[in-house]
Write a protein that holds these residues in place. Sequence first.
Motif, PDB file in Angstrom:
ATOM      1  N   GLY A 102      74.471  10.440  51.892  1.00 43.57           N
ATOM      2  CA  GLY A 102      74.236   9.254  51.079  1.00 43.57           C
ATOM      3  C   GLY A 102      73.073   8.411  51.531  1.00 43.57           C
ATOM      4  N   ALA A 103      73.027   8.047  52.827  1.00 43.00           N
ATOM      5  CA  ALA A 103      71.917   7.275  53.406  1.00 43.00           C
ATOM      6  C   ALA A 103      71.658   5.988  52.640  1.00 43.00           C
ATOM      7  N   LEU A 104      72.699   5.191  52.424  1.00 42.14           N
ATOM      8  CA  LEU A 104      72.544   3.900  51.745  1.00 42.14           C
ATOM      9  C   LEU A 104      71.899   2.888  52.678  1.00 42.14           C
ATOM     10  N   PHE A 105      71.282   1.860  52.083  1.00 41.34           N
ATOM     11  CA  PHE A 105      70.766   0.740  52.873  1.00 41.34           C
ATOM     12  C   PHE A 105      71.951  -0.090  53.343  1.00 41.34           C
ATOM     13  N   PRO A 106      72.197  -0.172  54.639  1.00 39.75           N
ATOM     14  CA  PRO A 106      73.411  -0.854  55.114  1.00 39.75           C
ATOM     15  C   PRO A 106      73.421  -2.350  54.863  1.00 39.75           C
ATOM     16  N   HIS A 107      72.231  -2.967  54.688  1.00 44.58           N
ATOM     17  CA  HIS A 107      72.145  -4.423  54.520  1.00 44.58           C
ATOM     18  C   HIS A 107      72.139  -4.837  53.055  1.00 44.58           C
ATOM     19  N   ARG A 108      72.240  -3.879  52.138  1.00 41.56           N
ATOM     20  CA  ARG A 108      72.240  -4.187  50.707  1.00 41.56           C
ATOM     21  C   ARG A 108      73.620  -3.953  50.103  1.00 41.56           C
ATOM     22  N   THR A 109      73.936  -4.716  49.081  1.00 45.30           N
ATOM     23  CA  THR A 109      75.197  -4.518  48.358  1.00 45.30           C
ATOM     24  C   THR A 109      75.133  -3.223  47.551  1.00 45.30           C
ATOM     25  N   VAL A 110      76.273  -2.863  47.001  1.00 48.98           N
ATOM     26  CA  VAL A 110      76.315  -1.685  46.141  1.00 48.98           C
ATOM     27  C   VAL A 110      75.333  -1.838  44.980  1.00 48.98           C
ATOM     28  N   ALA A 111      75.362  -2.962  44.300  1.00 48.67           N
ATOM     29  CA  ALA A 111      74.477  -3.185  43.160  1.00 48.67           C
ATOM     30  C   ALA A 111      73.013  -3.154  43.577  1.00 48.67           C
ATOM     31  N   SER A 112      72.712  -3.742  44.742  1.00 46.49           N
ATOM     32  CA  SER A 112      71.332  -3.763  45.219  1.00 46.49           C
ATOM     33  C   SER A 112      70.865  -2.373  45.611  1.00 46.49           C
ATOM     34  N   ASN A 113      71.729  -1.581  46.184  1.00 48.58           N
ATOM     35  CA  ASN A 113      71.382  -0.199  46.504  1.00 48.58           C
ATOM     36  C   ASN A 113      71.043   0.574  45.248  1.00 48.58           C
ATOM     37  N   ILE A 114      71.896   0.441  44.235  1.00 45.11           N
ATOM     38  CA  ILE A 114      71.680   1.192  42.999  1.00 45.11           C
ATOM     39  C   ILE A 114      70.410   0.732  42.289  1.00 45.11           C
ATOM     40  N   GLY A 115      70.139  -0.571  42.320  1.00 42.02           N
ATOM     41  CA  GLY A 115      68.980  -1.109  41.619  1.00 42.02           C
ATOM     42  C   GLY A 115      67.661  -0.918  42.329  1.00 42.02           C
ATOM     43  N   TYR A 116      67.721  -0.443  43.570  1.00 38.67           N
ATOM     44  CA  TYR A 116      66.485  -0.257  44.330  1.00 38.67           C
ATOM     45  C   TYR A 116      65.601   0.777  43.626  1.00 38.67           C
ATOM     46  N   GLY A 117      64.386   0.389  43.302  1.00 41.71           N
ATOM     47  CA  GLY A 117      63.462   1.302  42.643  1.00 41.71           C
ATOM     48  C   GLY A 117      63.486   1.226  41.128  1.00 41.71           C
ATOM     49  N   VAL A 118      64.425   0.450  40.553  1.00 41.91           N
ATOM     50  CA  VAL A 118      64.485   0.278  39.097  1.00 41.91           C
ATOM     51  C   VAL A 118      63.657  -0.939  38.714  1.00 41.91           C
ATOM     52  N   PRO A 119      62.781  -0.844  37.717  1.00 47.44           N
ATOM     53  CA  PRO A 119      61.998  -2.004  37.291  1.00 47.44           C
ATOM     54  C   PRO A 119      62.895  -3.212  36.985  1.00 47.44           C
TER      55      PRO A 119
END
Length: 349
Positions: A83-100
């Motif tokens: 998975g390698a999620l960003f540990p300091h970001r929320t679930v929503a912030s992880n998913i939205g990373y890279g989306v305009p």
Amino acid sequence: MRLRLTNLNAGFGTQPVVSDISFDVAPGELVTILGASGSGKTTLLRAIAGLHPARSGHVLLGDQDVTNWPAQKRRVGLVPQEGALFPHRTVASNIGYGVPRARRVERVAHMLDLIGLSDRAAAMPHELSGGQRQRVALARALAPAPPVLLLDEPFSSLDAELRGALRVDIARILAETKTAAVLVTHDVAEALTMSDRIAVLEESHILALGTPTELYERPPTRSVAEKLGPASFLPGQPVDEHQVQTALGVINTFEPLATSEQVLAMVRPEQVRLTSAPQADSYEGTTGGLAHKVLRTEFRGDTQLVFVEPAAGVSLRVHAHPSEKWVPGDDVHVQVLQPVHIVAPSLVG
């Protein structure tokens, strides 16, 4: 966008890991790389993504050769095993990373609904189970709608029910968005149920590439056949163009026999029926009059696997209904219900 690999080679030091890999993936198509641990699956995926250098060969996205492009320029989505999620970001912030930003809220909400975690949008990765974290990683890779998606055994930490549901959803999304996808797995059921085509990888090389039906029903070699599911292999002597004499009697073959030499007939467990007495032929050439012994049985809930020893000493595996009460030592008669496939004659013996 089409993904194309031509004669791709990659490795570590002087050790080759993947050798002379060539295949393409059309928009909306999912190609699965099926292989055991250590076969080179993950290295191949990383070479496509730009995370591992190619020694030679080419990676093309559409008409562009991206072999020497850095990973960030390729616009390839990747779901790693852990998975390698960003540990300091929320679930929503992880998913939205890279989306305009303009469509981030809508896209994140859609992805959360898809993976069944709408109520965990504000949670941190450490607050999630392993399966939930992998679902978020999958949603993060899909959220920017990449033209190519790479999946490195993304369902391995999920329970069976969710794994099945996500397989269906991912296949649908890839088809709808025309995303070319490459999945690597060692799970045969996963490869058979999800794939448009399967590439069987062993010791750095692709042994076979075809649809799940083609590779399961008519594999080119015994090795490929065994990697796609259980099978028994019976030496046989051709009787005529479409019949072969085996320990089960005379059985029909899919392909015409162009040799008078001994061949090897592949029999899948579902192609066989057991009876307590000889039965009438179910099609021309089938024999059911030879008696054999039940060696052992394995109860599997919706079916039972029965091991039978034909006269030639080759153990035969048969899928039987769980209500059939076979026990070791029973005399049974074997009916082959379908024509069988002949694997490469050079592998006999």
